[in-house]
Structures are given as structure tokens and as C-alpha cells.
Write an enzyme that holds these catalytic residues in place. Structure first.
Site, mmCIF file in Angstrom:
data_model
loop_
_atom_site.group_PDB
_atom_site.id
_atom_site.type_symbol
_atom_site.label_atom_id
_atom_site.label_comp_id
_atom_site.label_asym_id
_atom_site.label_seq_id
_atom_site.Cartn_x
_atom_site.Cartn_y
_atom_site.Cartn_z
ATOM 1 N N TYR A 33 0.823 -1.202 0.000
ATOM 2 C CA TYR A 33 0.000 0.000 0.000
ATOM 3 C C TYR A 33 0.854 1.248 0.000
ATOM 4 O O TYR A 33 2.062 1.188 0.226
ATOM 5 C CB TYR A 33 -0.962 -0.012 1.200
ATOM 6 C CG TYR A 33 -0.334 0.316 2.546
ATOM 7 C CD1 TYR A 33 0.518 -0.577 3.182
ATOM 8 C CD2 TYR A 33 -0.598 1.528 3.183
ATOM 9 C CE1 TYR A 33 1.082 -0.272 4.414
ATOM 10 C CE2 TYR A 33 -0.038 1.839 4.418
ATOM 11 C CZ TYR A 33 0.799 0.932 5.030
ATOM 12 O OH TYR A 33 1.366 1.237 6.242
ATOM 13 N N ARG A 52 8.162 4.173 -4.752
ATOM 14 C CA ARG A 52 8.244 3.170 -3.678
ATOM 15 C C ARG A 52 7.256 2.029 -3.920
ATOM 16 O O ARG A 52 7.554 0.856 -3.639
ATOM 17 C CB ARG A 52 8.014 3.801 -2.310
ATOM 18 C CG ARG A 52 8.224 2.793 -1.184
ATOM 19 C CD ARG A 52 8.144 3.413 0.192
ATOM 20 N NE ARG A 52 6.850 4.003 0.437
ATOM 21 C CZ ARG A 52 6.567 4.790 1.472
ATOM 22 N NH1 ARG A 52 7.511 5.086 2.359
ATOM 23 N NH2 ARG A 52 5.369 5.290 1.639
ATOM 24 N N ARG A 101 -8.444 -20.495 -1.639
ATOM 25 C CA ARG A 101 -7.357 -20.208 -0.703
ATOM 26 C C ARG A 101 -6.248 -21.219 -0.920
ATOM 27 O O ARG A 101 -6.478 -22.423 -0.848
ATOM 28 C CB ARG A 101 -7.856 -20.288 0.739
ATOM 29 C CG ARG A 101 -6.769 -20.022 1.769
ATOM 30 C CD ARG A 101 -7.335 -20.021 3.180
ATOM 31 N NE ARG A 101 -6.310 -19.699 4.161
ATOM 32 C CZ ARG A 101 -5.519 -20.592 4.763
ATOM 33 N NH1 ARG A 101 -5.641 -21.882 4.501
ATOM 34 N NH2 ARG A 101 -4.626 -20.206 5.641
ATOM 35 N N LYS A 150 6.418 -2.059 1.816
ATOM 36 C CA LYS A 150 5.259 -1.472 2.521
ATOM 37 C C LYS A 150 4.055 -2.390 2.395
ATOM 38 O O LYS A 150 3.144 -2.161 1.596
ATOM 39 C CB LYS A 150 4.968 -0.075 1.960
ATOM 40 C CG LYS A 150 4.088 0.774 2.863
ATOM 41 C CD LYS A 150 4.158 2.235 2.468
ATOM 42 C CE LYS A 150 3.152 3.103 3.193
ATOM 43 N NZ LYS A 150 3.289 3.140 4.639
ATOM 44 N N GLU A 182 11.818 2.275 14.286
ATOM 45 C CA GLU A 182 10.972 3.371 13.804
ATOM 46 C C GLU A 182 9.717 3.416 14.657
ATOM 47 O O GLU A 182 9.578 2.641 15.609
ATOM 48 C CB GLU A 182 10.644 3.182 12.325
ATOM 49 C CG GLU A 182 9.953 1.858 12.029
ATOM 50 C CD GLU A 182 9.782 1.562 10.546
ATOM 51 O OE1 GLU A 182 9.738 2.492 9.728
ATOM 52 O OE2 GLU A 182 9.650 0.374 10.219
ATOM 53 N N LEU A 206 10.924 1.156 7.130
ATOM 54 C CA LEU A 206 10.342 1.638 5.878
ATOM 55 C C LEU A 206 11.131 2.861 5.419
ATOM 56 O O LEU A 206 11.485 3.726 6.228
ATOM 57 C CB LEU A 206 8.869 2.023 6.092
ATOM 58 C CG LEU A 206 8.190 2.387 4.766
ATOM 59 C CD1 LEU A 206 7.939 1.140 3.928
ATOM 60 C CD2 LEU A 206 6.891 3.132 5.005
HETATM 61 N N1 PDD Z 1 2.803 4.934 7.363
HETATM 62 N N2 PDD Z 1 7.465 3.718 8.937
HETATM 63 C C1 PDD Z 1 6.331 3.008 8.953
HETATM 64 C C2 PDD Z 1 6.312 1.689 9.642
HETATM 65 C C3 PDD Z 1 5.191 3.511 8.303
HETATM 66 O O1 PDD Z 1 4.053 2.796 8.304
HETATM 67 C C4 PDD Z 1 5.249 4.786 7.673
HETATM 68 C C5 PDD Z 1 4.066 5.377 6.968
HETATM 69 C C6 PDD Z 1 6.467 5.497 7.712
HETATM 70 C C7 PDD Z 1 6.625 6.842 7.050
HETATM 71 O O2 PDD Z 1 6.646 6.722 5.654
HETATM 72 P P1 PDD Z 1 6.113 7.906 4.717
HETATM 73 O O3 PDD Z 1 6.895 9.110 5.104
HETATM 74 O O4 PDD Z 1 6.429 7.434 3.347
HETATM 75 O O5 PDD Z 1 4.645 8.077 5.004
HETATM 76 C C8 PDD Z 1 7.548 4.928 8.340
HETATM 77 C C9 PDD Z 1 1.621 5.402 6.656
HETATM 78 C C10 PDD Z 1 1.453 6.882 6.705
HETATM 79 C C11 PDD Z 1 0.411 4.625 7.159
HETATM 80 O O6 PDD Z 1 0.568 3.438 7.363
HETATM 81 O O7 PDD Z 1 -0.672 5.187 7.287
#
Ligand code: PDD
Length: 286
Positions: A33, A52, A101, A150, A182, A206
Site C-alpha cells: 500500500y 516506492r 485459498r 510497505k 521506527e 520503511l
Molecule cells: N505509514 N514507517 C512506517 C512503519 C510507516 O508505516 C510509515 C508510513 C512510515 C513513514 O513513511 P512515509 O513518510 O512514506 O509516510 C515509516 C503510513 C502513513 C500509514 O501506514 O498510514
């Protein structure tokens, strides 16, 4: 007003949108996503998110559902149809389904599922939460080893947010082998003696699109940056801290595990970076 969403080539009212119960995103979290923010009705860093997404798909040998130009068109059309001035566009691509499945991936000619929807968030930029700053707790990082992809495996990040809420806090930072990886849904930073410290890129975190932009802007503003591993104890002794994400931009952190940072209010570097990021991103939005 009912939302218009996008599902596999169609723009539909949300209640009419359907995905198969055999979809591998639903059964196996076999999906990736992106979340792209919208300010002034325009997309922030669409290019970064598209690049990405492509990387996540490639890493999982998943087919691209459409071209980048088509994706941009779908994003823009949804923003317009739903009248979004400030908010988010959520995009998900799953490996689809061949109607049953099975742990084994379906054949390569199985169509991926592509779903997008908007979230209206008036006040996203001028957020009261950012003025107050976030209180965080630290928890063990027990996620899988490819956090650079992601994927929609977000159960543990959701549990982490719930642990934070139960502790009267806003979010959690994840710690592995003694070092902060993170946040549950953001990248993590602290500031000591004017220097911004954050974990280097690897498969452990990420590769945040906001991270990349904010580090570039910080360097342009002559701020000192060091990418290295850091412990939660170092962060607790910081002058200030913050997180970055597409959904909250630069979010000051004012407390870690009950320890107030600085005077317990958002720090000057986080506030300045938030301003610069919002300003520059608005100018470059598409
Ligand atoms: N999340 N690390 C993780 C684990 C994340 O899920 C996200 C973003 C980030 C920051 O990445 P970016 O700057 O590209 O948004 C870092 C999104 C916003 C979400 O899951 O809603």
C-alpha cells in the site's frame, strides 16, 4: 456524503465496492500500500510514493496494476470527486485471487487487485496534535524482517498504537536488539546539541518518503544530520524528538516512556522542519 472509491477500474459509491473474499490481501496480507497526503486539493510527493510502490511490487514479484500516469489520474479523480482539500489517498495493490485459498501464489496471469479511497482530514496541516506534540512509549519490535516493503501486515503496529493509548500516550517507538527501528507508522528522530539523529536505511525500516524529503530540506537549511543506530535511552536524554510520515508530516515528540524532553513542549528544530516541509511540499504538490 458517501465517498466515491476506486476498485479495479471502476469508480463506485463505497457501499457498492466489492473485493473477493478469496483476495490474497484479505487472506494472507499479500498486498502492498501507499498513503499520499493531499494539501490544497493537490498530492504531496506523488512521484516518491509511485516509485516506492513499484519497488514494493518488484520485491514481492507482484504485477503492476497500471502505469504511473494512470495511478496519478486515479488519485486526482478521487480527490476531485470527493472534494478533498486536506486529507489522504490510500492505495492498495494485492496479488488478487484465482478463486480459492492456497498458500502457493496464483499463476502469473492472475490480475492484481487495485483499490483506492480518500480520507477527508480538514486541519491536517494546522494540526492541534502537532502543536501539543506526541507522547510515546517504547515497545519491542517483533515485526517481520522486510519492513522496507510497505505491506499491509499492520497488526503489530495497530497493537502498538493500542498499547500506547492504554498507557495514556499517542504512539509507540519500536526497539530491536536495543536500538530504535521506527515508530508504528512513522520514522523516528531525536535532536541532541543541534544534531538530528535517525536510523540509516536498511531492510529494518520503511524508507519513508517524508523522511527523504525532510532530510533533504534539513541539509539545505544547514542542519547537521547523522544517520546511525540509537537507543531509547539516548532519545530520552535528547533535547527534542520527532517523527515523520505522510499522514502527520513532521510530528514533534515531547515525552518518551514518561520522560519529558526539553521543557516538554515541541522543540524548535521539529517546529521549523514542519514549517519548511509544509511550505515546500505545498509548492511542489501536483
Ligand atoms: N505509514 N514507517 C512506517 C512503519 C510507516 O508505516 C510509515 C508510513 C512510515 C513513514 O513513511 P512515509 O513518510 O512514506 O509516510 C515509516 C503510513 C502513513 C500509514 O501506514 O498510514
Amino acid at each position: 456524503m458517501t465517498r466515491t472509491v476506486y476498485v479495479n477500474g471502476e469508480y463506485l459509491p463505497e457501499a457498492e465496492a466489492k473485493v473477493s473474499i478469496f483476495d490474497r490481501g484479505f487472506l494472507f496480507a499479500d498486498a502492498v500500500y501507499e498513503v499520499t497526503s493531499v494539501l490544497d486539493g493537490k498530492l504531496i510527493d506523488f512521484e516518491g510514493h509511485a516509485v516506492r510502490l513499484r519497488r514494493s511490487l518488484d520485491e514481492l514479484e507482484m504485477a503492476e496494476p497500471c502505469t504511473k500516469d494512470e495511478l496519478l489520474e486515479i488519485h486526482r479523480r478521487l480527490v476531485e470527486l470527493n472534494g478533498i482539500e486536506e486529507g489522504l489517498v490510500y492505495l492498495q495493490v494485492s496479488r488478487g485471487s484465482d478463486g480459492d485459498r492456497d498458500f502457493v501464489f496464483p499463476s502469473a496471469d492472475t490480475d492484481p487487485s487495485l483499490v483506492l479511497f480518500t480520507q477527508n482530514k480538514p486541519g491536517l496541516a494546522d494540526s492541534p496534535a502537532a502543536q501539543k506534540g506526541a507522547k510515546i512509549i517504547s515497545i519491542e519490535d517483533i515485526r517481520w524482517g522486510r519492513r522496507d516493503i510497505k505491506t499491509v501486515q499492520l497488526l503489530y503496529p495497530s497493537m502498538g498504537k493500542m498499547m500506547a493509548k492504554k498507557a495514556g500516550c499517542d504512539d509507540a517507538w519500536l526497539v530491536e536488539d536495543g536500538y530504535v527501528t521506527e515508530g508504528t507508522s512513522n520514522n523516528a528522530y531525536f535532536v541532541k546539541n543541534g544534531k538530528i539523529i535517525t536510523r540509516p536505511l536498511s531492510n529494518d525500516i520503511l524508507h519513508g518518503i517524508t523522511r527523504k524529503a525532510v532530510l533533504r530540506m534539513a541539509a539545505e537549511a544547514q542542519m547537521e544530520i547523522e544517520e546511525r543506530l540509537f537507543t531509547i535511552d539516548e532519545a530520552k536524554e535528547a533535547d527534542e524528538a520527532f517523527t515523520t510520515s505522510a499522514s502527520a508530516f513532521v510530528m514533534p515528540v515531547v515525552e518518551i516512556d514518561g520522560v519529558a524532553l526539553g521543557d516538554g513542549t515541541p522543540g524548535p528544530i521539529a517546529k521549523r522542519l514542519r514549517e519548511i516541509y509544509l511550505d515546500e511540499s505545498r509548492k511542489a504538490a501536483v
